[in-house]
Design a protein around this motif. Structure first.
Motif, PDB file in Angstrom:
ATOM      1  N   LYS A  14     -16.596  48.187  33.371  1.00 18.74           N
ATOM      2  CA  LYS A  14     -15.634  47.443  32.556  1.00 18.74           C
ATOM      3  C   LYS A  14     -15.249  46.135  33.234  1.00 18.74           C
ATOM      4  O   LYS A  14     -15.207  45.080  32.604  1.00 18.74           O
ATOM      5  CB  LYS A  14     -14.384  48.290  32.303  1.00 18.74           C
ATOM      6  N   ARG A  17     -18.124  43.600  33.076  1.00 16.31           N
ATOM      7  CA  ARG A  17     -18.249  43.025  31.734  1.00 16.31           C
ATOM      8  C   ARG A  17     -17.169  41.981  31.474  1.00 16.31           C
ATOM      9  O   ARG A  17     -17.424  40.940  30.867  1.00 16.31           O
ATOM     10  CB  ARG A  17     -18.195  44.121  30.679  1.00 16.31           C
ATOM     11  N   GLU A  18     -15.950  42.255  31.930  1.00 17.85           N
ATOM     12  CA  GLU A  18     -14.855  41.306  31.748  1.00 17.85           C
ATOM     13  C   GLU A  18     -15.124  40.012  32.516  1.00 17.85           C
ATOM     14  O   GLU A  18     -14.893  38.914  32.006  1.00 17.85           O
ATOM     15  CB  GLU A  18     -13.535  41.923  32.193  1.00 17.85           C
ATOM     16  N   ASP A  21     -17.954  38.086  30.778  1.00 22.43           N
ATOM     17  CA  ASP A  21     -17.485  37.460  29.544  1.00 22.43           C
ATOM     18  C   ASP A  21     -16.636  36.223  29.837  1.00 22.43           C
ATOM     19  O   ASP A  21     -16.747  35.201  29.150  1.00 22.43           O
ATOM     20  CB  ASP A  21     -16.698  38.451  28.702  1.00 22.43           C
ATOM     21  N   LYS A  22     -15.804  36.301  30.867  1.00 20.53           N
ATOM     22  CA  LYS A  22     -14.962  35.165  31.252  1.00 20.53           C
ATOM     23  C   LYS A  22     -15.816  33.993  31.699  1.00 20.53           C
ATOM     24  O   LYS A  22     -15.607  32.850  31.276  1.00 20.53           O
ATOM     25  CB  LYS A  22     -14.006  35.577  32.375  1.00 20.53           C
TER      26      LYS A  22
END
Length: 53
Positions: A14, A17-18, A21-22
């Motif tokens: 998680k 992925r964060e 994405d950022k």
């Protein structure tokens, strides 16, 4: 046979992925030179060394 179920206190997938994405949202539409400058700036801020140095 009993199994020990542990609750996760940290979810590495998680978090990764964060972070991805950022970075993707911050760098979308950048040219290669802009992307290179972005990476160099963030490496300097982190105190890490570039690969090969």
């Amino acid at each position: 046979m009993e199994t020990n179920k542990k609750t996760k206190t940290f979810d590495a997938v998680k978090m990764m992925r964060e972070i991805r994405d950022k970075i993707s949202s911050e760098t979308s539409g950048m040219t290669f030179e802009e992307l290179k400058a972005y990476i160099e700036t963030h490496i300097k801020k982190s105190g890490l060394k570039s690969v090969g140095q």
